[in-house]
Design an enzyme around this catalytic site. Structure first.
Site: not given
Length: 245
Positions: A111, A53
């Site tokens: 992540y 994002d």
């Protein structure tokens, strides 16, 4: 025709995410395709392992593109790193089979979300972490995170309310590490939904603040209701570390 696999690093601060968009060229994908098209003199479409994002960073994003060229991989690598913006870099390139697809063939993604847990701000790293001055209970957050491990329906942690595909995902491992005043949340899974990690971290932080109890996590998941989880954490704390195939 050859298929090239890239490992890419980028600071996502000023970009509108990975994916190309019709109303802007300010995306990681658009910047890479622009340089590749100029170098090769032909249209190039690059496929990323996933869509990070706006504001999210990457240390090991994987992507691939196909091209008919006589340039060596070393020449391609040098050209990319010469003409890409300074906040985007290609750290590795290799030729792979023509049927390789960076998104479809990905098996695991890892992540990390970074929180600076101190009343004193970390000015130099402010673009890469979230500042939370209130002390967090690490052990309570670890207890809560254990409920997230395994295969579950993570609809409650998905920001896409119109999601029609399966919201089942597998989380293989969650590590919560405290290094000085920094807390690192490391997630390894087979894939993640829209804003899933940032929502999970937000919920774990509320546990750490004492606003929730660890045992509430199964109830949140079973409800399949986004409103029961916490808010979405800011993007700057999140970095894609690596993708495994």
């Amino acid at each position: 025709m050859k298929n090239y696999k890239l490992i890419i690093q980028y600071e996502g601060t000023k970009y509108s995410g990975w994916q190309s968009q019709g109303n802007t060229t300010n995306t990681i994908q658009a910047k890479l395709e622009g340089v590749l098209c100029k170098m090769l003199g032909q249209p190039v479409e690059i496929h990323g392992s996933g869509r990070t994002d706006a504001g999210v960073h990457a240390k090991g994003q994987t992507a691939n593109f196909k091209a008919d060229t006589k340039k060596t991989k070393e020449e391609i690598l040098e050209y990319l790193n010469t003409y890409l913006p300074q906040d985007i870099g290609v750290v590795h390139i290799e030729e792979v089979p023509l049927n390789f697809h960076s998104r479809l063939h990905a098996k695991k993604k890892t992540y990390m979300y970074r929180i600076w847990n101190s009343e004193i701000p970390n000015v130099l790293d402010r673009r890469f972490l979230y500042h939370c001055p209130q002390k967090l209970d690490i052990e309570k957050m670890k207890e809560a995170s254990a409920y997230l491990i395994g295969q579950h329906d993570f609809k409650s942690f998905c920001a896409n309310k119109r999601m029609k595909k399966s919201t089942d995902r597998i989380i293989y491992k969650i590590d919560i590490l405290k290094i000085g005043d920094e807390i690192q949340f490391i997630f390894c899974g087979n894939g993640f939904l829209y804003n899933m990690i940032r929502i999970m971290v937000g919920t774990l932080v509320e546990v750490g603040e004492g606003k929730r109890k660890p045992k509430e996590m199964p109830t949140i998941m079973e409800a399949k209701n986004r409103e029961l989880a916490a808010g979405t954490m800011p993007a700057q704390g999140l970095t894609l570390l690596n993708v495994q195939y």
